[in-house]
Design an enzyme around this catalytic site. Sequence first.
Site, PDB file in Angstrom:
ATOM      1  N   ARG A   1       7.224 -33.348 -12.512  1.00  0.00           N
ATOM      2  CA  ARG A   1       7.514 -32.722 -11.223  1.00  0.00           C
ATOM      3  C   ARG A   1       7.419 -31.200 -11.247  1.00  0.00           C
ATOM      4  O   ARG A   1       7.001 -30.594 -10.262  1.00  0.00           O
ATOM      5  CB  ARG A   1       8.918 -33.146 -10.758  1.00  0.00           C
ATOM      6  CG  ARG A   1       8.963 -34.590 -10.318  1.00  0.00           C
ATOM      7  CD  ARG A   1      10.364 -35.021  -9.959  1.00  0.00           C
ATOM      8  NE  ARG A   1      10.354 -36.389  -9.449  1.00  0.00           N
ATOM      9  CZ  ARG A   1      11.447 -37.090  -9.181  1.00  0.00           C
ATOM     10  NH1 ARG A   1      12.633 -36.567  -9.395  1.00  0.00           N
ATOM     11  NH2 ARG A   1      11.352 -38.323  -8.725  1.00  0.00           N
TER      12      ARG A   1
ATOM     13  N   GLU B   1       5.842 -43.621 -11.906  1.00  0.00           N
ATOM     14  CA  GLU B   1       5.994 -42.311 -11.289  1.00  0.00           C
ATOM     15  C   GLU B   1       5.532 -41.224 -12.253  1.00  0.00           C
ATOM     16  O   GLU B   1       5.232 -41.499 -13.419  1.00  0.00           O
ATOM     17  CB  GLU B   1       7.457 -42.084 -10.870  1.00  0.00           C
ATOM     18  CG  GLU B   1       7.922 -43.083  -9.830  1.00  0.00           C
ATOM     19  CD  GLU B   1       9.386 -42.936  -9.439  1.00  0.00           C
ATOM     20  OE1 GLU B   1       9.802 -43.644  -8.505  1.00  0.00           O
ATOM     21  OE2 GLU B   1      10.107 -42.147 -10.073  1.00  0.00           O
TER      22      GLU B   1
ATOM     23  N   HIS C   1      11.365 -31.214  -5.902  1.00  0.00           N
ATOM     24  CA  HIS C   1      10.512 -32.388  -5.737  1.00  0.00           C
ATOM     25  C   HIS C   1       9.225 -31.941  -5.050  1.00  0.00           C
ATOM     26  O   HIS C   1       9.267 -31.212  -4.055  1.00  0.00           O
ATOM     27  CB  HIS C   1      11.206 -33.460  -4.903  1.00  0.00           C
ATOM     28  CG  HIS C   1      10.575 -34.809  -5.030  1.00  0.00           C
ATOM     29  ND1 HIS C   1       9.347 -35.097  -4.471  1.00  0.00           N
ATOM     30  CD2 HIS C   1      10.979 -35.934  -5.661  1.00  0.00           C
ATOM     31  CE1 HIS C   1       9.033 -36.353  -4.751  1.00  0.00           C
ATOM     32  NE2 HIS C   1      10.006 -36.881  -5.477  1.00  0.00           N
TER      33      HIS C   1
ATOM     34  N   HIS D   1      15.589 -30.512  -5.268  1.00  0.00           N
ATOM     35  CA  HIS D   1      15.822 -31.942  -5.431  1.00  0.00           C
ATOM     36  C   HIS D   1      16.913 -32.307  -6.434  1.00  0.00           C
ATOM     37  O   HIS D   1      17.805 -33.092  -6.132  1.00  0.00           O
ATOM     38  CB  HIS D   1      14.513 -32.616  -5.845  1.00  0.00           C
ATOM     39  CG  HIS D   1      14.573 -34.102  -5.931  1.00  0.00           C
ATOM     40  ND1 HIS D   1      14.881 -34.904  -4.839  1.00  0.00           N
ATOM     41  CD2 HIS D   1      14.370 -34.957  -6.971  1.00  0.00           C
ATOM     42  CE1 HIS D   1      14.861 -36.181  -5.201  1.00  0.00           C
ATOM     43  NE2 HIS D   1      14.563 -36.233  -6.483  1.00  0.00           N
TER      44      HIS D   1
ATOM     45  N   ARG E   1      14.045 -33.129 -15.359  1.00  0.00           N
ATOM     46  CA  ARG E   1      14.327 -34.568 -15.369  1.00  0.00           C
ATOM     47  C   ARG E   1      13.063 -35.390 -15.158  1.00  0.00           C
ATOM     48  O   ARG E   1      12.267 -35.104 -14.261  1.00  0.00           O
ATOM     49  CB  ARG E   1      15.340 -34.911 -14.270  1.00  0.00           C
ATOM     50  CG  ARG E   1      15.608 -36.409 -14.130  1.00  0.00           C
ATOM     51  CD  ARG E   1      16.689 -36.674 -13.121  1.00  0.00           C
ATOM     52  NE  ARG E   1      16.294 -36.373 -11.766  1.00  0.00           N
ATOM     53  CZ  ARG E   1      15.752 -37.248 -10.922  1.00  0.00           C
ATOM     54  NH1 ARG E   1      15.495 -38.482 -11.321  1.00  0.00           N
ATOM     55  NH2 ARG E   1      15.460 -36.895  -9.681  1.00  0.00           N
TER      56      ARG E   1
END
Length: 524
Positions: free
Chosen positions: A290, A116, A243, A351, A386
């Site tokens: 992100r 990811e 997100h 998110h 994060r």
Amino acid sequence: MIKADVLVIGSGISGLSFAIKIAEKLPNTHIVIVTKSDEDESNTKYAQGGLAVVTDFSKDNFVKHIADTIRAGDGENERSVVEMVIQQGPERFNELVKWGTQFDKEQNGYFKLGREGGHTENRIVHHKDITGFEIERALLKTINKFANIEILDHHYVIDLLTQHHIPGKNLNSADTHCYGAYILDEKNKNIKKINSKITLVASGGAGHVYKNTTNPLIATGDGIAFVHRARGKISNMQYYQFHPTALYSKRNGMLFLISEAVRGDGAKLRTKEGLPFMYKYDEREELASRDIVARAIDNEMKISGDEYVGLDCRHMDQQKFKAHFPNIYHKCMEEGIDPFKELIPVVPACHYLMGGIDTDKDGQSSIKNLFAVGECANSGLHGANRLASNSLLEGLVFGHNAAIKACELLKENKFNFEDLKAIPEWNQEGRKTIDEMVMISYLRQQLQSMMSDLVGIVRSESRLKIACQKQREIYETVTTLYNSSILSPQLLELRNLINVSYLIIKHSIEMKENKGAFFNKDLA
């Protein structure tokens, strides 16, 4: 009044793994888990991508995972915490497997590993695209084996019990102790007082402070709000991750998440006209962290005036896509979108909250006998942003550490509950039932719209100033309503969202440089 050795608030990966560990080590301990919805409803349940952990040491290692985490967090992470979590990761992951969680495997028996945004190696273990659902299933099945664990569903925490509730105690005392909580039993319409020696807050995030979020309806920042009201330390609330790819909808509320793992497998972002744009923002393009991808999409939407951008999966292996992302595929088809023939319309959505209740490496908060683990906590792991799929790992590691420390405290048994007899039962005398719930829904919508418009992905000094004024107006209205009304889950959630919005705005105003998920255009 209910007496418990341990009170767990929340039934996600953090709360359940914590309870299992204590039940295993201290089988005579009475553990009560309260959850405000069904026992399996949590942010954990909706985690699609998976769990980031080093398992293939031939290609990956702790040093790489640590570096990726700190890079994503823009250097605001506590390095010693990052090292602890990632180095403990494999052992905690193996316990999750031991408890019956089924992760996808290759034909040779090794775990399938996805990748990811922000990761330099494939290290995401997963169960198709419903990893969180599978983890929740396995943990609840394990929980049900222990006779000393009691689960109370549809129970809403109103406030923590501290010495401030004891008549004659100093309300300004900095040495705050937690003794349990006042809890609304929704089914029986009564308010219980639960006294506990140890309390864990594992209540998840606060996504519904914004109009659009990937979080379930229960994510209203409850734990952060009632710890704040109990004078616990809260930090880094300005860091809210959006997100990049939630499935676009004209309806406000919970949006369906298009997992980052889809981009990890090769999906590309495009404008509505089909033009690539991520190359303009980061050399990693779709696999940037992100915060970068979400701001890039937000900027492209503002330039074009479009309501969404497209995620292009048309070039991907159809069989592999359907096997890895069956729920995403079915959801797209339900919405009339064939991902192999057209672009999936996506937008950024609220998110994950990086800030929250300040804790140490054992998950202990600034309030004695009160622990906090998971998204409600500011553990130092995530920094300003994060790294994808590090949250489930955090819940496991800190759930373990908190359980070990809690067991030590329970064995020492230095708990004095004599004064607790003076804590009064909850009194709703003179309060009236709210006969028009439209008032609460209206105020909630007003708050969410204000936060989305003024305190979203990109902020400014003028927007934050207006947000501060608007928040105060809504706060005063809600406080008047709260003080005069018989309590309901909807009113309690609104009260908590108001508290959370105050903290996000306050910490955003105090922030004087752009870091990670926080971006103020006046500081650029």
